[in-house]
Motif scaffolding. Sequence first.
Motif, mmCIF file in Angstrom:
data_model
loop_
_atom_site.group_PDB
_atom_site.id
_atom_site.type_symbol
_atom_site.label_atom_id
_atom_site.label_comp_id
_atom_site.label_asym_id
_atom_site.label_seq_id
_atom_site.Cartn_x
_atom_site.Cartn_y
_atom_site.Cartn_z
ATOM 1 N N UNK A 57 -26.760 1.945 -39.078
ATOM 2 C CA UNK A 57 -26.265 2.085 -37.939
ATOM 3 C C UNK A 57 -26.565 3.571 -37.225
ATOM 4 N N UNK A 58 -26.618 4.470 -38.142
ATOM 5 C CA UNK A 58 -26.944 5.734 -37.554
ATOM 6 C C UNK A 58 -28.347 6.090 -37.261
ATOM 7 N N UNK A 59 -29.069 5.348 -38.079
ATOM 8 C CA UNK A 59 -30.651 5.524 -37.795
ATOM 9 C C UNK A 59 -31.036 4.825 -36.364
ATOM 10 N N UNK A 60 -30.314 3.612 -36.183
ATOM 11 C CA UNK A 60 -30.301 2.932 -34.958
ATOM 12 C C UNK A 60 -29.938 3.711 -33.618
ATOM 13 N N UNK A 61 -28.883 4.358 -33.825
ATOM 14 C CA UNK A 61 -28.031 5.057 -32.643
ATOM 15 C C UNK A 61 -29.042 5.983 -32.485
ATOM 16 N N UNK A 62 -29.504 7.128 -33.551
ATOM 17 C CA UNK A 62 -30.274 8.164 -33.143
ATOM 18 C C UNK A 62 -31.498 7.665 -32.776
ATOM 19 N N UNK A 63 -32.201 6.608 -33.039
ATOM 20 C CA UNK A 63 -33.389 6.186 -32.489
ATOM 21 C C UNK A 63 -33.367 5.899 -31.104
ATOM 22 N N UNK A 64 -32.088 5.391 -30.644
ATOM 23 C CA UNK A 64 -31.965 5.006 -29.153
ATOM 24 C C UNK A 64 -31.540 6.112 -28.618
ATOM 25 N N UNK A 65 -30.567 6.979 -28.814
ATOM 26 C CA UNK A 65 -29.967 8.062 -28.253
ATOM 27 C C UNK A 65 -30.752 9.525 -28.357
ATOM 28 N N UNK A 66 -32.081 9.432 -28.775
ATOM 29 C CA UNK A 66 -32.874 10.725 -29.152
ATOM 30 C C UNK A 66 -33.217 11.145 -27.808
#
Length: 133
Positions: A42-51
């Motif tokens: 989930x963190x990888x997904x969020x950081x990928x989207x919100x970067x």
Amino acid sequence: DKVRNRMMAACRLHMKKSNNMQNIASRHSEDIGIKVALGVLVMLLIFGVLEPVIIDQSPELGLEFIDAQVKHRPELWSNATWPPDVREQVLIWADGLLKGTTGAKELLYLDIQQKLFCDSLSDGSSMPCTMDP
């Protein structure tokens, strides 16, 4: 003796299926492992989207500064030539623009506050856009 062995096998099987401390600890560690793995995904997904996307706007900001400098200092325009400080600012801006980007680029036309600075597109009657000071 047969009955005893069957009873022992049945007891062992029952103990393996029951909620003893070893089974509880094993299930608990599996649950924690799954939760950690899901949390990382989930963190990888969020950081990928919100970067944030980094866009270099320094060329536009430099040109806006030069434009504002000319706009707010009309005393510079007492004659038809460009003032030395504005010319220096434009040369610094153009040099940074051409060296700071990839690929072959060339300044062909530039006007500041609707006053022509250089024009390499015309027939040669105006100043070319060479970056020689």
